[in-house]
Design a protein around this motif. Structure first.
Motif, mmCIF file in Angstrom:
data_model
loop_
_atom_site.group_PDB
_atom_site.id
_atom_site.type_symbol
_atom_site.label_atom_id
_atom_site.label_comp_id
_atom_site.label_asym_id
_atom_site.label_seq_id
_atom_site.Cartn_x
_atom_site.Cartn_y
_atom_site.Cartn_z
ATOM 1 N N HIS A 224 87.601 51.055 39.271
ATOM 2 C CA HIS A 224 88.002 52.273 39.962
ATOM 3 C C HIS A 224 87.220 53.410 39.327
ATOM 4 C CE1 HIS A 224 90.476 52.551 36.334
ATOM 5 N NE2 HIS A 224 90.986 51.368 36.656
ATOM 6 N N PRO A 248 91.593 49.125 42.944
ATOM 7 C CA PRO A 248 90.617 50.186 43.188
ATOM 8 C C PRO A 248 91.230 51.576 43.259
ATOM 9 C CG PRO A 248 91.132 49.062 45.237
ATOM 10 C CD PRO A 248 91.801 48.280 44.141
ATOM 11 N N VAL A 286 88.203 56.476 47.787
ATOM 12 C CA VAL A 286 88.021 55.543 46.675
ATOM 13 C C VAL A 286 87.596 54.162 47.169
ATOM 14 C CG1 VAL A 286 89.195 54.409 44.755
ATOM 15 C CG2 VAL A 286 89.604 56.821 45.199
ATOM 16 N N ALA A 290 84.107 52.353 46.165
ATOM 17 C CA ALA A 290 84.074 51.028 45.545
ATOM 18 C C ALA A 290 83.068 50.103 46.207
ATOM 19 C CB ALA A 290 85.468 50.398 45.585
#
Length: 363
Positions: A224, A248, A286, A290
């Motif tokens: 993360h 994540p 996010v 990722a």
């Protein structure tokens, strides 16, 4: 939107966006998988055993006792995460309700548990896994941890005495991870298409590759914005090892705010919302971050609305990626069994400063 795919070194495709099942409780996870398949997910990440959510609110400070036989009186510690049979029910329901959905449309991952590391046990462990999920083959089978527990039927064999008030799992340092990995590579191809590892660092990867001559298809790791792991990411890229990110969104139970609520992530979400003309959440940001570099990511939720929202893929600008990258200056790893698991794993896995006092070392 259909998520992108990457080709593993085994020649098989893996979807970049998947659905995780870690920390999903009984009575919820089967329905969650069903909702995920309805939403369009085709990559499912499972496991025989997920450790009891660290010192989760249901376990932290609890009066769970550890008996000399290795049984755990707080059965939530095991029952909550042995969820593959319930997941199988969710998958079967999806086959019935989603027109045209077939097994070959899915990418199913599961994992070899720590008490199954003895090379003679690996093939039988896979058969148990297949029976639980109700499938004839796995797309990907991972060595869950570079740590072997005492061999036997107990998934969490616990020492009769411990210096920790959390108790200690019985670690078996006599089982070589190289031998476990060799057994994984010899599994029948009709039962598992690709094999890989999880929670392995560069040193651990080098050991099994050197000792076996076989490179894992995948390394699934905690990743993360607070834990970018650039050196590990670079090593995997150089050796053709696909990276899958778990947790994540910064999932943790030690009281830290989720990374999706980080001010920078919120700013990027607001900027992307204006740029794209649609609502972009912190989770969307996010999850998109990722996947930069071609990695896979497996967010989890049990709420249908979030499951659907997490499937909405966006593309970040280079400036937005750099902004999220900068969060990594405040480095944090949340999944450390020596510190947060109950019972404790008295083993240094990641060589974090807080693990260095552990009795055993993963390699």
């Amino acid at each position: 939107m259909s998520p992108g795919k990457r080709i593993l070194n085994s020649g098989f495709p893996i979807p970049q966006l998947g659905f995780g099942t870690w920390q999903s409780a009984p009575g919820e996870v089967g329905t969650a998988v069903y909702e995920a398949l309805k939403a369009g997910y085709r990559h499912l990440d499972l496991a025989l055993m997920y450790v009891p959510g660290f010192l989760s609110p249901g376990l932290a400070g609890s009066s769970s006792k550890f008996s000399p036989s290795g049984s755990i009186t707080n059965l939530h510690a095991i029952i909550s995460y042995r969820n593959q049979k319930e997941i199988a029910n969710g998958i079967q329901k999806a086959y019935k309700d989603i027109p045209g959905l077939k097994r070959e449309d899915l990418f199913i991952t599961s994992k070899l548990w720590n008490s199954q590391h003895h090379p003679e046990d690996v093939a039988a462990a896979l058969d148990i896994c297949l029976e639980q999920i109700g499938t004839e083959y796995l797309d990907l089978y991972l060595v869950h941890w570079p740590v072997a527990f005492q061999r036997g039927d107990l998934l969490l064999p616990v020492a009769s005495s411990s210096s920790s008030d959390r108790g200690d799992v019985l670690i078996d340092d006599s089982i070589s991870m190289v031998d476990t990995w060799k057994a994984m590579t010899e599994l029948p191809k009709q039962k598992v298409r690709s094999v890989g590892v999880a929670n392995h660092n560069v040193h651990q990867l080098e050991n099994i590759i050197k000792g076996s001559g076989v490179t894992p298809s995948v390394n699934q790791i905690e990743r993360h914005p607070h834990l970018r792991s650039d050196d590990l990411i670079d090593y995997c890229a150089e050796h053709g090892i696909h990276v899958t990110a778990y947790s994540p969104l910064g999932n943790n139970v030690i009281g830290d705010p989720l990374v999706i609520n980080h001010p920078v992530v919120k700013e990027v979400a607001e900027s992307a919302s204006k740029r794209l003309g649609q609502t972009v959440t912190g989770a969307n940001v996010v999850i998109a971050w990722a996947q930069v570099g071609g990695h896979s990511v497996i967010p989890k939720s049990v709420k249908p609305s979030r499951i659907l929202d997490n499937f909405k893929e966006i593309v970040l600008t280079e400036e937005e990626i750099q902004a999220v990258d900068a969060i990594g200056k405040d480095r944090k790893r949340y999944n450390i069994p020596f510190c947060y698991y109950k019972p404790r794993w008295d083993v240094n896995i990641f060589d974090e400063a807080v693990e260095k006092i552990a009795t055993s070392r993963a390699f």
